[in-house]
Design an enzyme around this catalytic site. Structure first.
Site, short mmCIF file in Angstrom:
data_model
loop_
_atom_site.label_atom_id
_atom_site.label_comp_id
_atom_site.label_asym_id
_atom_site.label_seq_id
_atom_site.Cartn_x
_atom_site.Cartn_y
_atom_site.Cartn_z
N GLU A 89 -10.88 6.73 4.00
CA GLU A 89 -9.93 6.15 4.96
C GLU A 89 -10.13 6.71 6.36
O GLU A 89 -11.25 6.90 6.81
CB GLU A 89 -8.50 6.32 4.43
CG GLU A 89 -8.30 5.63 3.08
CD GLU A 89 -6.85 5.56 2.64
OE1 GLU A 89 -5.97 5.34 3.49
OE2 GLU A 89 -6.60 5.71 1.44
N ASP A 104 0.85 -1.18 0.00
CA ASP A 104 0.00 0.00 0.00
C ASP A 104 0.90 1.24 0.00
O ASP A 104 2.12 1.14 0.09
CB ASP A 104 -0.93 -0.01 1.22
CG ASP A 104 -2.23 0.74 0.97
OD1 ASP A 104 -2.23 1.69 0.15
OD2 ASP A 104 -3.25 0.39 1.58
#
Length: 644
Positions: A521, A329
């Site tokens: 997020e 990521d």
């Protein structure tokens, strides 16, 4: 994956003569093969065989370049950096786009970077990735579909496959060949800011919806078609199952710790990846920012997934049999303990194959070169990573057709694609309450429309749309819910007052469209940090309606005989104290660009068929609450949904 642009770090970690020499060394005699000797270009060979032949010709610097992914913004000012650093991949993070942000400009940008990759000694093509998590959301004009929470509510695997096929087609027609989707997380706590990226709280539903992978990649052998892209199952594993209060930094739950037994982890968090690999042959997997803390050995020793060799190499690659590539990521290894060299070494040895190092790509290459030279990273591990990457490039047909196939460029945002999105929106709507059978409406009523989300396409699209955090307002082409009402019910007399301040007298029915503003997020965590737009903080994420929306519900439902409330949000919201005054309540989720799909079910053009993919709580204090819990008394249970 995320975006946080900042200047390139030019510092070289652990630089020495050995490192510099390895990066600029002339190719060996074996690696100096001319075009006539490029046996890896034999298309009759299997992709993995071709990858092995090419690998045998590569220098260490070329191999490490293939393991490196940079942000387009880091090389956009000087595209020759792609060739200089032999980059294997580029990405566009959320909101990272060309100017102008058009389909043609995207294709031109990707092809310009590809030209640089082909200038290198071996001419290995570039792999370009983007977050097409609900359509090609970075592109203005793309078809924007409902987020996964809505797709899960459809319970329609075939529809989900069709949705992602369109997403794949629109994405690849504009250049990128790789999408960081689908998220196969199992969201177990609605306070998590990424809840809407999950198909549902039950792993069985998530597995059912993994037809998304087939939509992206097609069937075996179809990956090189102009309407297919490499898919990514993310975030491996347990990111939806973290405990509130364990999040990283200011995030209360995002990037936190999954405290679990190995048995529960396998049942809830790991099972979607088994299905993604064995049932759908997903091409790539992205580790989570989160950590795992096994209860069997005592709580208190969590390990970050980016460092978890047992789960990445031992379980994913060996036990499950994943033969694709593992992509980190966004700066995922930067959260590991130790200095940068230790972070790089740990990530590579754990089994990560490609590293998303948006602005640290140069440091990454020099550091990994030094680690290999020092014997702390085996060459065999490097070769395994590069072989996996090259195999996918061969399967994608990039060596034969490195540049964008633009035959489907004119279909981006087409009427046919938007019609599919409209259908997906209609199927995703969940009718939670329908007192007196208020719905469906006839279309001939005098309708009073109010609420903050009635006429805001940015809010109904949510995060990961044009910008990482999404944007309120008129951000993308499409129809708001208000516009959809007027389109679907042209004979209705529609009055719109966002704050419900206009007189309600004479109205037959009120429709109040309320809910959340965009987030992504950890900025969507309940109690999390506030995202700022030009220094102005966005509203806090509380899982409750804003004061303005609450007031609009009270005014409309208190003064009009029939009152319909539509909730546009990335998760269920706490509505218990107001639900009694609502005649009908609809969970609309984040429908995307086609608000007319919401109107279709309100007016009976399509039936309500959606069912909750997440349990709807009575109070915030009930979280986490999930189907199967011993003490399970939600406002609306998992699977609830009335029909019309």
């Amino acid at each position: 994956m995320r975006r946080a642009l900042r200047p390139i770090r030019l510092g070289v970690v652990g630089a020495c003569l050995v490192v510099v020499g390895a990066l600029v060394a002339a190719p060996s005699a074996a690696g100096a093969a001319g075009p006539g000797a490029r046996s890896w270009m034999d298309r009759s060979l299997r992709p993995e065989v071709r990858a092995g032949r090419l690998l045998a010709e590569m220098t260490l610097a070329e191999k490490i370049g293939q393991m490196t992914q940079a942000e387009r913004a880091a090389v956009g000012g000087d595209p020759s950096l792609v060739a200089t650093w032999r980059l294997g991949s580029l990405l566009s993070g959320g909101g990272s786009t060309p100017t102008p942000n058009t389909p043609e400009a995207w294709a031109n940008m990707v092809d310009a970077f590809q030209t640089q990759a082909l200038r290198t000694r071996l001419g290995i093509p570039l792999l370009y990735g983007v977050d097409s998590v609900h359509g090609h959301g970075n592109l203005v004009g793309a078809t924007v579909f409902p987020h996964n929470i809505g797709l899960g509510a459809t319970r329609d695997p075939r529809l989900v496959e069709q949705v992602e096929h369109v997403t794949a087609s629109e994405t690849r027609a504009t250049g990128p060949q790789w999408v960081f989707a689908p998220c196969v997380c199992v969201a177990r706590d609605l306070r998590w800011g990424r809840t809407y990226e999950s198909f549902g709280e039950d792993p069985g539903l998530v597995i059912k919806m993994e037809t998304a992978i087939d939509g992206f990649q097609g069937r075996p052998g179809e990956l090189d078609e102009p309407d297919r892209v490499l898919a990514t199952a993310k975030h491996y594993a347990g990111d939806g199952d973290t405990e509130y209060g364990t999040g990283s930094g200011d995030y209360p739950i995002d990037q936190g710790i999954t405290v679990t037994s190995r048995r529960d982890f396998a049942r809830i968090d790991l099972s979607p990846y088994v299905a993604a690999v064995r049932g759908h042959d997903v091409g790539s997997v992205m580790p989570s920012f989160s950590s795992v803390d096994w209860t069997e050995d005592g709580v208190g020793n969590p390990l970050k997934m980016h460092a978890h060799r047992e789960l990445i190499t031992g379980v994913l690659k060996r036990a499950i049999g994943f033969d694709g590539l593992v992509i980190s990521d966004w700066e995922g290894i930067h959260q590991l303990p130790g200095d940068y060299a230790a972070q790089v070494r740990t990530g590579v040895n754990a089994g990560i194959d490609m590293f998303m190092e948006p602005y640290s790509y140069q440091d990454f290459e020099t550091t990994l070169t030094a680690e290999v030279a020092a014997g702390r990273v085996p060459v065999a591990r490097i070769d395994d990573a590069v072989r996996r990457i090259l195999t996918k490039k061969f399967e994608l047909g990039l060596f034969e057709h490195p540049f964008t196939d633009r035959r489907n460029l004119g279909q981006v945002g087409s009427a046919a694609h938007r019609a599919l999105a409209r259908r997906a929106v209609a199927e995703s709507q969940v009718l939670l309450k329908n007192r007196g059978k208020v719905l469906p409406l006839s279309g001939g009523e005098r309708i009073y429309v109010a609420g903050s989300n009635a006429d805001d396409i940015g809010n109904q699209a949510g995060g990961w749309t044009v910008a990482w955090q999404g944007l309120s307002g008129d951000t993308i082409p499409g129809n708001t819910i208000l516009e959809g009402i007027r389109q679907v019910a042209p004979h209705a007399q529609v009055t719109f007052s966002e704050d419900a301040s206009a007189p309600t007298a004479g109205a037959d029915v009120g429709i109040v469209v309320v809910g959340e503003t965009p987030y992504a997020e950890g900025f969507g965590d309940v109690g999390g940090p506030l995202w700022q737009d030009n220094g102005v903080p966005r509203e806090p994420k509380t899982m409750r309606l804003s004061d303005a929306d609450r007031a609009a519900v009270d005014r409309v439902c208190g003064s009009i005989a029939r009152c319909v409330v539509v909730v546009v949000s990335g998760r269920p919201l706490v509505l218990t104290d107001q639900v009694g005054q609502m005649d009908a309540l609809v969970a609309s989720w984040l429908p995307g660009s086609q608000g007319e799909g919401v109107a279709d079910v309100l007016f009976g053009k399509r039936p309500f068929t959606g069912r909750l993919s997440m349990t709807w709580p009575r109070s915030l204090e009930q979280e986490p609450i999930n189907v199967g819990d011993r003490d399970y008394h939600p406002l609306f249970p998992y699977g609830w949904g009335l029909g019309t």
